[in-house]
Design an enzyme around this catalytic site. Structure first.
Site: not given
Length: 310
Positions: A16, A38, A93, A171
């Protein structure tokens, strides 16, 4: 005199982040990608990359805000650390794994005097605001939502999504809830739910929901992550003035035979809102869709189905 661009650190460099966040940041002249974080990804060429939030924060005053794309199970700790350092925070989200942790993040943001943004990208689909405006003065008779997609296509190999707190079919299903809670003129409340759990997973693969708005109009959801072939992201709202439909995840609106279609600018809209909130010195941390998901897990009936392997 124009204001300086807001420097963004992108935390979590999965699908994403690369598909949506990086292009949205690059396309907004009021923002600049200052860093990535990351533990696994090498980041982006020419941009400082860090392996941990501690290392990112230790880099000093090199960024103003973080956009958190990490799984929800670990998002609270990352957000809390960024807020404590005086950074604005954008939450992918769902905004957290639990309602209570999001409530605490709101308090921390207010105490630190920084912006907290709980993002719901589907609310920025092209048809959503026109649908909200059209429904505002209508009597809602009923609404039905079909949100079916293939998890193997959209979330390949993402084991966290099947773990406790990963939400499973919610999700994507929370995207539908985010649209419906935006466009309907009255709040909706859960009446009943059935959740289908694969025998080898801790999160559901499908769900059927029955809700009503505060005037009693039924609202039903058919959520499934086993869809193959064409995907279904459709909302139909029957009213005293006719039926409104949103398809393609909210991108296409049809009402009274008229079709409204526009280009996909969901994440561009999210980052425009984040920038505006920061400039105004305010937060936007609506958790209404997550409240409904919490109600589903709290009261829904659990049904075990065949094992699932992706």
């Amino acid at each position: 005199m124009s204001e300086a661009p807001i420097r963004i650190a992108l935390v979590g460099m999965g699908k994403i982040a690369r598909d949506q966040h990086l292009p949205a940041i690059a396309g907004n002249p009021q923002l600049v990608l200052a860093a990535t974080m990351s533990p696994h990804s090498p980041g982006v060429d020419g941009v400082a990359a860090f392996k941990s939030m501690e290392a990112l924060l230790a880099a000093g005053d090199t960024f103003d805000a973080v956009a958190l794309c990490s799984p929800p199970q670990v998002r609270y700790g990352l957000a809390a650390a960024a807020l404590a350092a005086g950074k604005h925070v954008f939450l992918e989200k769902p905004p957290g794994a639990t309602l209570s942790e999001v409530a605490v993040l709101k308090e921390k943001a207010e105490a630190a005097g920084v912006t907290l943004f709980a993002s719901w990208h589907s609310r920025y689909a092209a048809g959503v605001e026109p649908a909200r405006a059209w429904l505002a003065d209508k009597r809602i008779d009923r609404a039905h939502i079909i949100w079916r997609e293939d998890v193997r296509v959209w979330h390949p190999g993402q084991a966290w999504i099947w773990e406790a707190g990963g939400l499973g079919v919610f999700d994507p299903g929370i995207n539908a809830l985010s649209i419906v809670t935006r466009i309907l003129p009255r709040r909706i409340m859960l009446e009943a739910a059935t959740l289908s759990f694969p025998a080898n997973r801790e999160a559901p693969i499908a769900a059927d929901l029955k809700l009503r708005d505060t005037d009693g109009a039924p609202v039903t959801f058919d959520l499934d992550w086993r869809q193959t072939g064409p995907q279904s992201w459709d909302i139909a709202v029957e009213t005293n003035a006719g039926t409104l439909t949103l398809s393609q995840g909210g991108a296409v609106l049809e009402v009274d035979g008229h079709i409204h279609r526009d280009e996909d600018r969901e994440y561009a809209g999210l980052y425009q809102q984040f920038e505006a909130l920061i400039r105004a010195g305010v937060s936007d941390a609506d958790v209404t869709p997550l409240e409904l998901v919490s109600d589903v897990f709290l009261t829904g009936r659990r049904h075990t189905v065949e094992t699932f392997e992706d």
